[in-house]
Design an enzyme around this catalytic site. Structure first.
Site, PDB file in Angstrom:
ATOM      1  N   ARG A  57      33.865 -42.990  -3.464  1.00 49.70           N
ATOM      2  CA  ARG A  57      33.859 -44.291  -2.809  1.00 49.70           C
ATOM      3  C   ARG A  57      33.049 -45.250  -3.673  1.00 49.70           C
ATOM      4  O   ARG A  57      32.320 -44.838  -4.576  1.00 49.70           O
ATOM      5  CB  ARG A  57      33.241 -44.227  -1.399  1.00 49.70           C
ATOM      6  CG  ARG A  57      33.917 -43.307  -0.417  1.00 49.70           C
ATOM      7  CD  ARG A  57      35.415 -43.554  -0.231  1.00 49.70           C
ATOM      8  NE  ARG A  57      35.795 -44.852   0.294  1.00 49.70           N
ATOM      9  CZ  ARG A  57      36.141 -45.087   1.560  1.00 49.70           C
ATOM     10  NH1 ARG A  57      36.131 -44.100   2.445  1.00 49.70           N
ATOM     11  NH2 ARG A  57      36.530 -46.286   1.950  1.00 49.70           N
ATOM     12  N   LYS A  62      39.690 -38.738   0.323  1.00 45.96           N
ATOM     13  CA  LYS A  62      38.302 -39.179   0.448  1.00 45.96           C
ATOM     14  C   LYS A  62      37.674 -38.436   1.620  1.00 45.96           C
ATOM     15  O   LYS A  62      38.088 -38.624   2.771  1.00 45.96           O
ATOM     16  CB  LYS A  62      38.229 -40.688   0.686  1.00 45.96           C
ATOM     17  CG  LYS A  62      38.684 -41.535  -0.500  1.00 45.96           C
ATOM     18  CD  LYS A  62      38.668 -43.016  -0.140  1.00 45.96           C
ATOM     19  CE  LYS A  62      38.969 -43.890  -1.351  1.00 45.96           C
ATOM     20  NZ  LYS A  62      39.082 -45.327  -0.981  1.00 45.96           N
ATOM     21  N   GLU A 109      31.958 -50.018  -9.378  1.00 45.63           N
ATOM     22  CA  GLU A 109      32.281 -48.687  -9.892  1.00 45.63           C
ATOM     23  C   GLU A 109      32.146 -48.582 -11.406  1.00 45.63           C
ATOM     24  O   GLU A 109      32.664 -47.658 -12.025  1.00 45.63           O
ATOM     25  CB  GLU A 109      33.686 -48.292  -9.435  1.00 45.63           C
ATOM     26  CG  GLU A 109      33.765 -48.194  -7.918  1.00 45.63           C
ATOM     27  CD  GLU A 109      35.148 -47.847  -7.401  1.00 45.63           C
ATOM     28  OE1 GLU A 109      36.058 -47.649  -8.236  1.00 45.63           O
ATOM     29  OE2 GLU A 109      35.326 -47.773  -6.178  1.00 45.63           O
ATOM     30  N   GLU A 125      48.191 -47.547  -6.161  1.00 41.30           N
ATOM     31  CA  GLU A 125      47.551 -47.173  -4.896  1.00 41.30           C
ATOM     32  C   GLU A 125      47.516 -48.359  -3.939  1.00 41.30           C
ATOM     33  O   GLU A 125      47.237 -49.488  -4.353  1.00 41.30           O
ATOM     34  CB  GLU A 125      46.129 -46.692  -5.189  1.00 41.30           C
ATOM     35  CG  GLU A 125      45.316 -46.290  -3.981  1.00 41.30           C
ATOM     36  CD  GLU A 125      43.891 -45.923  -4.367  1.00 41.30           C
ATOM     37  OE1 GLU A 125      42.995 -46.090  -3.516  1.00 41.30           O
ATOM     38  OE2 GLU A 125      43.670 -45.475  -5.516  1.00 41.30           O
TER      39      GLU A 125
END
Length: 426
Positions: free
Chosen positions: A364, A335, A205, A283
């Site tokens: 994602r 998501k 990411e 999270e």
């Protein structure tokens, strides 16, 4: 009224070089909507099914031609003639056509691609940007970006257990200012890593993926970068984590930092982190099936920090309702491909917000240049967005779209800022 004239699908590549589904919807007034479907690396076991071909001789089994064929051969004939603005009926028709509880027949990647492409086409037909088409006149809140600037876990090849270390520019006045702050910290972090002789290679990411001795070491490096950039940790820029703990939950214990820990021990660890660092969000701190542990953790620190259910809730309204009923977690990660249709996604967001849960629109790890989630974040007034580091074009595309939206909204735009994290006492 614009009707669906034709639907086409194709295989394209995502940011990890794996195939994914792209769909185009043509309307009777000539407007076209397009959408590409993302894919996750760490996935919840209760997510809707992403249909892959399984042919090892083609894309190592990761092809999506079956999902593409499902769009062309089954979904397209069933939806031709539908009013493109009737999103709920369109999504329900696909769910009924699939006929399984987890979209395993047609594939969530097939259904979602069509669902999002229809919304984009309908917005174009109405001559509205997608966020206004979906959210109406109340769509005006720009989200705080949770920027994943240091990667561990399944997003990187390193010894760091926690998957994502993020920064949240809570003290900024506007989204564009918050984005700039994040970019400056990101580049300062690179300099900090280089000065210490650490790797500046990137994870999935866009965050850096150095091999560090502990998770606390990662937080310390980020705080150093924040200060070097001229900002104050906790006042200007806060920290956030995605632990993705299901990835290291094995044989009834959390295999964390070389030890086998219980949920109680993990909860104590998080309580110490919240006390020692300006953390606004954690999270997936516990396994997706460890509901008892989640409840204990929520009772212990849920009034001090955002506890986000990603794998726990998988954007599924019925699973989220269980969390609400038991006061488990206090935030929903959103998501679109976890549930597999736009209307089900919007239903989950609405349910969460009515119950006082915060919401975070999320990408994602396998992404494309598609920017739909940026519009969804504003349409739902989510207040927060996760879309990676300010690097790699598939991540930056979403940030750039939010810059455009903020510019278009002009004086009506409001940046969520610190108000997005009502439990943070820093």
């Amino acid at each position: 009224m614009a009707l669906i004239d034709a639907i086409h699908a194709r295989e394209i590549l995502d940011s990890r070089g794996n195939p994914t589904v792209e769909v185009e919807v043509l309307l009777s007034d000539g407007q076209i909507g397009r959408a590409a479907v993302p894919s996750g690396a760490s996935t919840g076991e209760h997510e809707a099914v992403e249909l892959r071909d399984g042919d090892k001789g083609r894309y190592l089994g990761k092809g999506v031609q079956k999902a593409v064929d499902a769009v062309i051969d089954q979904i397209a004939p069933a939806l031709t003639g539908f009013d493109a603005t009737d999103q709920r009926s369109i999504d329900q028709a696909m769910i009924d056509l699939d006929g399984t509880p987890n979209k395993s027949k047609l594939g969530a990647n097939a259904i979602l691609g069509v669902s999002l492409a229809v919304a984009n086409a309908a917005a174009a037909s109405a001559d509205l940007p997608l966020y206004k088409y979906l959210g109406g006149p109340n769509a005006h809140v720009l989200p705080v970006p949770l920027m994943n600037i240091l990667n561990g876990g399944s997003h990187a090849d390193s010894d760091v257990d926690i998957q994502e270390f993020m920064i949240a520019p809570i003290g900024a006045e506007t989204f564009s200012e918050g984005l700039r702050w994040g970019v400056e910290v990101y580049h300062n972090l690179k300099s900090v890593l280089q000065a210490k002789g650490l790797s500046t290679g990137l994870g999935d990411e866009g965050g850096f993926a150095p091999n560090l001795p502990s998770n606390r070491a990662a937080l310390d490096l980020i705080q150093e970068a924040i200060k070097n950039a001229g900002y104050i940790p906790g006042k200007d820029i806060a920290l956030a984590l995605d632990v993705a703990s299901s990835e290291f939950f094995k044989d009834g214990a959390y295999q964390f930092e070389g030890k086998a820990l219980s949920a109680t021990e993990m909860s104590a660890y998080y309580a110490e982190l919240v006390a020692d660092y300006p953390l606004v969000s954690i999270e997936d701190p516990l396994d997706e099936n460890d509901w008892e542990g989640w409840k204990t953790l929520t009772d212990a620190i849920g009034d001090k920090v955002q506890l986000v259910g990603d794998d726990l809730f998988v954007t599924n309204p019925s699973i989220l309702q269980r969390g609400i009923d038991t006061a488990t977690a206090n935030s929903l990660l959103v998501k679109v491909n976890q549930i597999g249709s736009l209307t089900e996604t919007l239903d989950a967001v609405s349910l969460a917000q009515r119950a006082g849960y915060t919401t975070i629109t999320s990408h994602r790890s396998g992404e494309t240049e598609d920017t739909t989630i940026a519009d969804i974040a504003v349409a739902t007034n989510a207040g927060q967005i996760k879309t990676g580091a300010p690097a790699r074009s598939e991540r930056v595309a979403k940030y750039n779209q939010l810059l455009r939206i903020e510019e278009e909204l002009d004086d009506a735009a409001r940046y969520a800022g610190r108000s997005a994290f009502p439990r943070f006492k820093g």
